[in-house]
Enzyme design. Sequence first.
Site, short mmCIF file in Angstrom:
data_model
loop_
_atom_site.label_atom_id
_atom_site.label_comp_id
_atom_site.label_asym_id
_atom_site.label_seq_id
_atom_site.Cartn_x
_atom_site.Cartn_y
_atom_site.Cartn_z
N ALA A 76 77.18 62.69 139.05
CA ALA A 76 77.73 64.01 139.37
C ALA A 76 76.96 65.15 138.71
O ALA A 76 76.88 66.24 139.27
CB ALA A 76 79.19 64.06 138.95
N ASN A 163 88.78 67.58 134.34
CA ASN A 163 88.58 66.32 133.62
C ASN A 163 89.36 66.24 132.32
O ASN A 163 89.59 65.15 131.81
CB ASN A 163 87.09 66.07 133.36
CG ASN A 163 86.38 67.27 132.81
OD1 ASN A 163 86.35 68.33 133.43
ND2 ASN A 163 85.83 67.13 131.62
N GLN A 191 86.47 63.84 139.34
CA GLN A 191 87.72 63.21 138.88
C GLN A 191 88.70 62.95 140.02
O GLN A 191 89.74 62.35 139.81
CB GLN A 191 88.39 64.12 137.82
CG GLN A 191 87.58 64.31 136.56
CD GLN A 191 87.52 63.05 135.68
OE1 GLN A 191 88.31 62.12 135.82
NE2 GLN A 191 86.56 63.01 134.77
N SER A 211 80.89 60.66 141.50
CA SER A 211 80.17 59.78 140.60
C SER A 211 80.69 58.35 140.67
O SER A 211 81.91 58.15 140.79
CB SER A 211 80.33 60.32 139.18
OG SER A 211 79.55 59.58 138.29
N THR A 252 62.61 56.86 144.65
CA THR A 252 63.03 55.57 145.20
C THR A 252 64.52 55.37 144.95
O THR A 252 65.01 55.63 143.85
CB THR A 252 62.23 54.43 144.52
OG1 THR A 252 60.85 54.64 144.82
CG2 THR A 252 62.67 53.07 145.02
N CYS A 338 84.04 66.48 118.58
CA CYS A 338 83.57 66.17 117.23
C CYS A 338 82.18 65.56 117.23
O CYS A 338 81.80 64.84 116.34
CB CYS A 338 84.56 65.24 116.53
SG CYS A 338 85.09 63.89 117.57
#
Length: 414
Positions: A76, A163, A191, A211, A252, A338
Amino acid sequence: MTTPALPIYLDHAATTPCDPRVVEAMLPYFTTLYGNPGSRNHSFGWDAEHGVDTAREQVAALIGADEKEVVFTSGATESNNIAIRGAALMYEKNPAGSGKPRGHIITCIIEHKAVLDPCKRLQKEGFEVTFLEPPADGIVTADMVKNAMRDDTILVSIMWANNEIGTINQIREIGKLCHERGVVFHTDGTQWVGKMPTNVEADNIDLMSFSGHKIYGPKGVGGLFVRRRKPRIRLTSIVDGGGQERGFRSGTLNVTGIVGLGKACEIAKAQMADDAARLGVLRKHLEDSVTAQLDHCQINGHREKRLPHLTNISFGFVEGESLMMAVKEIACSSGSACTSASLEPSYVLKSIGVGDELAHSSLRLSLGRQTTREQVDYTVNAVVKAVRKLRELSPLYDMHNEGIDLSKVQWAHH
Ligand code: PMP
């Protein structure tokens, strides 16, 4: 209660396991059907091409497109870049260096970085970008887009479902508006596609990214829907070379990945409704059980207009990192990014008005095809226990319970 195997995976919005049926479909393409689909003069090439053609049909069937409208990519992120940059450069109103804006783009502040960053790059290069700011429910409406439209708007890019909080935007209505105004409409469907019903015709979509690894397919493969008629969308190519994928994405083809993505789409089409119904019940059970046992929790984003398998909950009077440490056996995401030295709270939660403290102490729990009721029950217990324990150690929680209004406390500054 039987203890499920640990750790428990509740991070399906980050990635999903590959379905064994997908792996099985892919295997022959590593070892025996290994030709290059670009080799037109022998059977190895034809066999590989056949695998790709089948996958193209499977993807097209899932999203209501024509096979020719499916472009295979590496995921994506690449699809978003090809769509946004490609459309902006193709439909620009004024050339670079003319002193006038090259064109106006509308997107939204809570998009994934794979949309925000290509838009920011275009902004530096002379395009003007409006970053819509959704209200506390996190939903981008057609009215918000309409109010931001200008005469020189060339592209709108609004994600289908977010998401982090799972909220669902008014895609069909935004698409309709764009079509009325002759503006190209791109949606990041990462999503959404494969989880919820998608029809690029009825939903008025011109360009849509998706995706493989979010829908029980392999990583490193994805697709872009590019509308061919009414209107025919053209894109300036940003990956040049052998001209594969109608020139939109040279290179490819990742045949094994593409075959896997196709199979994942076929399975999703058959199983999507059942999965969504089952996971919606489990998610409700999770939220109801947590909120029944704990006060000062907040479910972020719109309560109804969200994906059925995802919840994002903030816990007041709890320190985010301590909470993550306390529920280590639950694989989920937190509202703290984090990864860097600076502990930045999630920009998505911040933009919809969740304060820094609550953004840090939020958990995104995303359920999937293999999630069981036992796993959810275990998670509820673990989270409730951890939050209670952390609150026992929290002087702020004590003060709050004694009736002290924390917003009025004069803290000593050093
Ligand atoms: N857009 C959204 C909304 C996503 O959730 C993700 C994955 N986190 C991406 C784009 C990027 O997808 P990929 O990993 O396939 O590049």
